[in-house]
Design a protein around this motif. Structure first.
Motif, mmCIF file in Angstrom:
data_model
loop_
_atom_site.group_PDB
_atom_site.id
_atom_site.type_symbol
_atom_site.label_atom_id
_atom_site.label_comp_id
_atom_site.label_asym_id
_atom_site.label_seq_id
_atom_site.Cartn_x
_atom_site.Cartn_y
_atom_site.Cartn_z
ATOM 1 N N UNK A 160 65.877 31.743 88.533
ATOM 2 C CA UNK A 160 65.248 31.496 87.219
ATOM 3 C C UNK A 160 65.707 32.595 86.254
ATOM 4 N N UNK A 161 65.538 32.364 84.941
ATOM 5 C CA UNK A 161 65.910 33.407 83.972
ATOM 6 C C UNK A 161 65.220 34.733 84.291
ATOM 7 N N UNK A 162 63.973 34.642 84.744
ATOM 8 C CA UNK A 162 63.217 35.869 85.027
ATOM 9 C C UNK A 162 63.818 36.608 86.233
ATOM 10 N N UNK A 163 64.159 35.831 87.281
ATOM 11 C CA UNK A 163 64.773 36.467 88.463
ATOM 12 C C UNK A 163 66.091 37.153 88.095
ATOM 13 N N UNK A 164 66.879 36.486 87.238
ATOM 14 C CA UNK A 164 68.163 37.060 86.832
ATOM 15 C C UNK A 164 67.914 38.403 86.141
ATOM 16 N N UNK A 165 66.951 38.386 85.231
ATOM 17 C CA UNK A 165 66.650 39.594 84.476
ATOM 18 C C UNK A 165 66.203 40.726 85.408
ATOM 19 N N UNK A 166 65.270 40.404 86.301
ATOM 20 C CA UNK A 166 64.745 41.443 87.197
ATOM 21 C C UNK A 166 65.835 42.007 88.097
ATOM 22 N N UNK A 167 66.630 41.116 88.686
ATOM 23 C CA UNK A 167 67.660 41.603 89.618
ATOM 24 C C UNK A 167 68.662 42.514 88.919
ATOM 25 N N UNK A 168 69.080 42.100 87.730
ATOM 26 C CA UNK A 168 70.082 42.921 87.032
ATOM 27 C C UNK A 168 69.467 44.270 86.650
ATOM 28 N N UNK B 66 70.748 50.123 79.488
ATOM 29 C CA UNK B 66 69.766 49.057 79.289
ATOM 30 C C UNK B 66 70.289 47.994 78.334
ATOM 31 N N UNK B 67 71.009 48.451 77.306
ATOM 32 C CA UNK B 67 71.560 47.499 76.328
ATOM 33 C C UNK B 67 72.704 46.677 76.932
ATOM 34 N N UNK B 68 73.503 47.338 77.757
ATOM 35 C CA UNK B 68 74.598 46.635 78.435
ATOM 36 C C UNK B 68 74.029 45.577 79.382
ATOM 37 N N UNK B 69 72.992 45.970 80.123
ATOM 38 C CA UNK B 69 72.363 45.028 81.056
ATOM 39 C C UNK B 69 71.779 43.832 80.311
ATOM 40 N N UNK B 70 71.225 44.098 79.143
ATOM 41 C CA UNK B 70 70.648 43.016 78.349
ATOM 42 C C UNK B 70 71.740 42.009 77.962
ATOM 43 N N UNK B 71 72.921 42.531 77.610
ATOM 44 C CA UNK B 71 74.025 41.623 77.257
ATOM 45 C C UNK B 71 74.431 40.762 78.447
ATOM 46 N N UNK B 72 74.441 41.383 79.625
ATOM 47 C CA UNK B 72 74.787 40.608 80.821
ATOM 48 C C UNK B 72 73.721 39.552 81.100
ATOM 49 N N UNK B 73 72.458 39.959 80.987
ATOM 50 C CA UNK B 73 71.354 39.011 81.229
ATOM 51 C C UNK B 73 71.486 37.822 80.267
ATOM 52 N N UNK C 136 77.170 52.562 85.678
ATOM 53 C CA UNK C 136 78.107 53.664 85.474
ATOM 54 C C UNK C 136 77.640 54.578 84.352
ATOM 55 N N UNK C 137 76.364 54.420 83.988
ATOM 56 C CA UNK C 137 75.808 55.236 82.909
ATOM 57 C C UNK C 137 75.312 56.584 83.422
ATOM 58 N N UNK C 138 74.976 57.455 82.488
ATOM 59 C CA UNK C 138 74.485 58.780 82.878
ATOM 60 C C UNK C 138 72.975 58.746 83.111
ATOM 61 N N UNK C 139 72.475 59.800 83.752
ATOM 62 C CA UNK C 139 71.069 59.819 84.174
ATOM 63 C C UNK C 139 70.081 59.859 83.013
ATOM 64 N N UNK C 140 70.401 60.594 81.964
ATOM 65 C CA UNK C 140 69.473 60.672 80.828
ATOM 66 C C UNK C 140 70.172 60.154 79.576
#
Ligand code: TRP
Length: 473
Positions: free
Chosen positions: A367-375, A431-438, A382-386
């Motif tokens: 589901x869209x929600x599962x996709x979002x949660x998993x990603x 977080x923004x990159x993940x949003x684009x993938x989602x 590959x991002x930095x910690x802070x």
């Protein structure tokens, strides 16, 4: 030298024959240099000629000094491999490198050729279509004999496509779509017949599954394959457990392949051991046979000479190296190949996405929600910690799984490049990159689910019925 009798050669495999020809060539040269007796030189030359002939009979090709036959070279895959520690075979993909498998090394090891700019330009010139982004981005990165296929096409001669899927579970993941999306594109631009093999027999042999379950998974997977948009008039989809019993042409080719491959050879190629069941040992012949047009007499009107092109992930190459070795010896053209990289697991490119680990995969049923949660939860970053560090040093696209997935599924080249620059510079956060993938995957999966819902049992049956397709042979 040890006296090799001519009759002994047929027991040698192509690599051993190659070594014999090379050694005998050296022997002739040194006899000549030593000005040995004419009789002795003549005898050595005779032996050299018959060795070369045996080599040609075994491989279908002339002996070429310095280029050993690649199809039968065993893959030096085991632990402690001096080349590095990537491990690739049809069942396992593992590397310690977060960027994923070193594909240039794999090309060297497997003896295939890189899909370079020239080849991509040639495909564009000949078909008049912009090359698929899987080609432009190196997702299909390696080939065997693709130029031969393009020659065939330019000469207005026919070829066909063959691909497949091992139905190990009911749910396919997004990575499983890659070969089918690409095969659909190839079929559209070249307008050729396609056969799709579901190796339910293979999964029964390798996994803890009943025959009935394996066949049921095949049927469910076929619905996902049809949902990729294949045309029933140009496509034959078959399950081994079903089609083998219907087609003497297919079975005859399996037996031909079985006769020309020894246990030693499959041990070398696939790593089988004495305690593997005989079903596994003979299975490679079943994956090889669809490479030959006479396995589908209803499509090719009994012709045996139509060449085949196989798009597949590179882990399937061992099957087709074996097939290419056997083909000339049973009088058939060698299949050509297009190889793709693996689709990385959410946790990182050290291994491929696997349907048996639900957290490593985005399923076509999610589901869209599962996709979002998993990603958000599992996609390796590959991002930095802070945020401060990220803004300062930027992210690393080479190991970032969200970026990798976007390179598979975001078609817009400009947008992808912008994302890469912004992420690398630190302007774009994880977080923004993940949003684009989602936002890319949610509609893609939803559209697939919509299309799959329309596929009826009747349609599946039609695709699976042996019949003539919309091509005359
Ligand atoms: N062995 C493959 C798998 O497990 C399935 C397969 C059969 C295949 N024939 C093929 C894949 C041809 C690519 C091309 O997935």
């Amino acid at each position: 030298m040890a006296n090799v009798q001519i009759g002994d050669f047929c027991s040698l495999n192509p690599l051993e024959l190659f070594q014999q020809v090379t050694a005998q060539g050296e022997k002739v040269r040194s006899l000549k240099a030593e000005k040995a007796a004419k009789d002795e030189i003549d005898a050595a030359v005779q032996l050299l000629l018959s060795l070369k002939l045996s080599y040609k009979t075994a491989t279908g090709e002339d002996y070429k000094a310095g280029s050993p036959p690649t199809e039968f070279a065993p893959i030096s895959n085991g632990p402690g491999d001096a080349e590095g520690d990537d491990f690739v075979d049809p069942w396992t993909v593992q590397t310690s490198n977060a960027k994923g498998v070193d594909y240039d090394k794999l090309i060297d090891r497997f003896g295939s050729s890189k899909i370079d700019k020239d080849l991509i330009n040639r495909i564009e010139r000949i078909t008049g279509h912009k090359p698929h982004h899987f080609l432009r981005r190196g997702i299909f990165f390696s080939h065997r004999d693709m130029n031969q296929i393009l020659d065939t096409y330019e000469n207005k001669k026919p070829f066909y496509l063959y691909t497949g899927r091992g139905p190990s579970s009911e749910a396919m993941h997004v990575g499983h779509l890659i070969p089918f999306i690409f095969t659909k594109w190839l079929q559209d631009v070249f307008n050729v017949p396609l056969v799709v093999q579901l190796t339910d027999d293979e999964k029964y042999l390798w996994k803890d599954l009943t025959i009935e379950k394996a066949y049921q998974y095949a049927i469910e997977n076929i619905k996902d394959i049809i949902a990729c948009g294949f045309d029933v008039n140009k496509t034959f989809i078959f399950s081994d457990l079903h089609y083998l019993g219907l087609s003497p042409g297919f079975y005859k080719n399996i037996v031909k392949v079985q006769k020309h491959v020894t246990f030693n050879q499959v041990k070398g190629i696939f790593g089988f051991t004495d305690s593997d069941c005989i079903g596994k040992i003979s299975f490679p012949a079943i994956q090889a046979a669809p490479s030959f047009s006479s396995s589908f007499p209803h499509i090719f009107n009994n012709r045996e000479d139509i060449q085949c092109l196989i798009p597949c992930a590179i882990d399937q190459d061992p099957y087709f190296r074996m097939t290419r070795d056997v083909a000339p010896r049973i009088g058939y053209p060698k299949p050509a190949l297009l190889h793709s990289v693996f689709f990385p697991a959410l946790q990182g490119a050290q291994t491929k996405m696997s349907a048996s680990d639900p957290n490593s995969s985005i399923f076509l049923t999610d589901t869209p929600k599962q996709i979002k949660t998993k990603i958000n939860k599992h996609a390796f970053s590959g991002g930095k910690d802070t945020i401060e560090e990220h803004r300062k040093y930027g992210g690393n696209c080479e190991v970032d799984v969200s970026y990798m997935y976007l390179s598979f599924f975001l078609e817009d080249d400009d947008k992808l490049e912008q994302i890469k620059q912004a992420y690398t510079s630190g302007a774009l956060l994880t977080g923004e990159l993940k949003k684009m993938l989602i936002e890319t995957l949610q509609p893609l999966v939803a559209t697939h689910q919509q299309r799959r819902k329309q596929i009826t049992d009747e349609m599946v049956k039609e695709f699976m019925t042996p019949r003539k397709l919309a091509f005359d042979f």
